[in-house]
Design a protein around this motif. Structure first.
Motif, short mmCIF file in Angstrom:
data_model
loop_
_atom_site.label_atom_id
_atom_site.label_comp_id
_atom_site.label_asym_id
_atom_site.label_seq_id
_atom_site.Cartn_x
_atom_site.Cartn_y
_atom_site.Cartn_z
N VAL A 113 38.99 45.98 -60.69
CA VAL A 113 39.19 47.48 -61.23
C VAL A 113 37.82 48.05 -61.73
CG1 VAL A 113 40.29 48.78 -62.74
CG2 VAL A 113 41.59 47.43 -61.24
N SER A 116 35.15 48.61 -59.51
CA SER A 116 35.06 49.85 -58.87
C SER A 116 34.37 50.96 -59.67
CB SER A 116 36.59 50.14 -58.54
OG SER A 116 37.28 50.38 -59.58
N ASP A 176 46.49 51.94 -57.10
CA ASP A 176 45.46 53.19 -56.64
C ASP A 176 44.88 52.88 -55.29
OD1 ASP A 176 46.91 54.89 -58.20
OD2 ASP A 176 45.25 54.90 -59.56
N SER A 177 44.02 51.83 -55.55
CA SER A 177 43.10 51.10 -54.59
C SER A 177 43.72 50.52 -53.26
CB SER A 177 42.22 49.93 -55.10
OG SER A 177 42.95 48.90 -55.42
N SER A 181 43.83 52.21 -49.47
CA SER A 181 43.11 51.50 -48.31
C SER A 181 44.53 51.07 -47.21
CB SER A 181 42.67 50.18 -48.83
OG SER A 181 43.40 49.36 -49.34
#
Length: 261
Positions: A113, A116, A176-177, A181
């Motif tokens: 995180v 990112s 969220d990531s 994906s």
């Protein structure tokens, strides 16, 4: 007559809190998944997870485990890698009678995180290597569970050194990531996993918290990519578990994971 607990998940929207419903039926009435012939499938995952004592698992952990099987039936390689990694993470989380902690999982989540946002990936590489070492310990525990479950009743899961045992981490940003994906063919399943994982993260049980962190970590895009590269070894490991002879498959998987990071 042995009982089977069926767990159904219902959510009214993408962000809704799920409701879990338990229905106990005779094992004779339970319909097992059919063998699709694929290396990773609901059938293979169902066979592998039978080695665990699922009677002690929480409703939301059972919910997550059921969705792993559904993911296994998606032919997309990302979904296949998710299913394989999550099945191993699930079994690792419940493999020991005395829970360890999820420091390595939480460290990886927080590093991913942070990277990112900052673009600094060096911490991610270091945290990934530590997580693979942690995952290797869980794989060893899973092998022992498949051979002699009684020996794992008093075994202690792997432990690290971090605040709160890794029970606090960047949950929402991580998912969220993961959701971003997920392939279109299985994003609805991954969203259901988010709902179940949030309940594990928020729960009071150490087992639930650890499982939530491990399942979140193995679902991260960077870990998913690693599992796409070791999918044959992961599939062979899961297939070998019901026989109680998964030692060589475990060694091959661990070496492949070390080589992938």
């Amino acid at each position: 007559m042995l009982p089977v607990v069926l767990v159904l998940l219902a959510a009214t929207s993408a962000l809704a809190a799920p409701g879990a419903y338990l229905n106990i039926i005779s094992i004779d009435e339970a319909i097992p998944p059919k063998d699709s012939g694929r290396a990773v499938s609901a059938f293979r995952i169902d066979q592998a997870t039978e080695i665990a004592n699922q009677g002690e698992a929480s409703a939301y952990l059972l919910t997550f485990e059921q969705i792993i099987k559904d993911l296994g039936n998606d032919s997309n390689k990302v979904s296949q890698a998710l299913a394989a990694a999550q099945a191993i993470g699930y079994l690792g989380a419940v493999s020991s009678g005395v829970p360890g902690d999820s420091c390595a999982a939480a460290d990886l989540i927080n590093a991913v995180v942070a990277a990112s946002r900052s673009g600094n990936n060096q911490a991610v590489r270091s945290a990934t290597a530590k997580f693979v070492s942690y995952l290797s310990s869980l794989i060893d525990n899973i092998v022992e569970l498949s051979v002699n479950s009684e020996s794992m009743r008093f075994a202690v899961g792997p432990r690290g050194n971090c605040p709160a045992g890794g029970r606090n981490y960047q949950f929402e940003a991580a998912w969220d990531s993961i959701l971003a994906s997920a392939p279109a063919s299985s994003v609805h399943l991954v969203n259901e996993q988010y709902c179940a994982a949030k309940r594990l993260y928020k729960g009071f049980s150490v087992v639930s918290n650890n499982a939530g962190a491990i399942l979140t970590a193995v679902s991260l895009p960077s870990v998913n990519l690693a599992f796409q590269n070791v999918l044959p070894q992961a599939a062979n490991f899961l297939a070998a578990l019901p026989s109680g002879n998964a030692g060589s498959a475990a060694s091959a998987l661990k070496q492949a994971l070390y080589n992938s990071v």
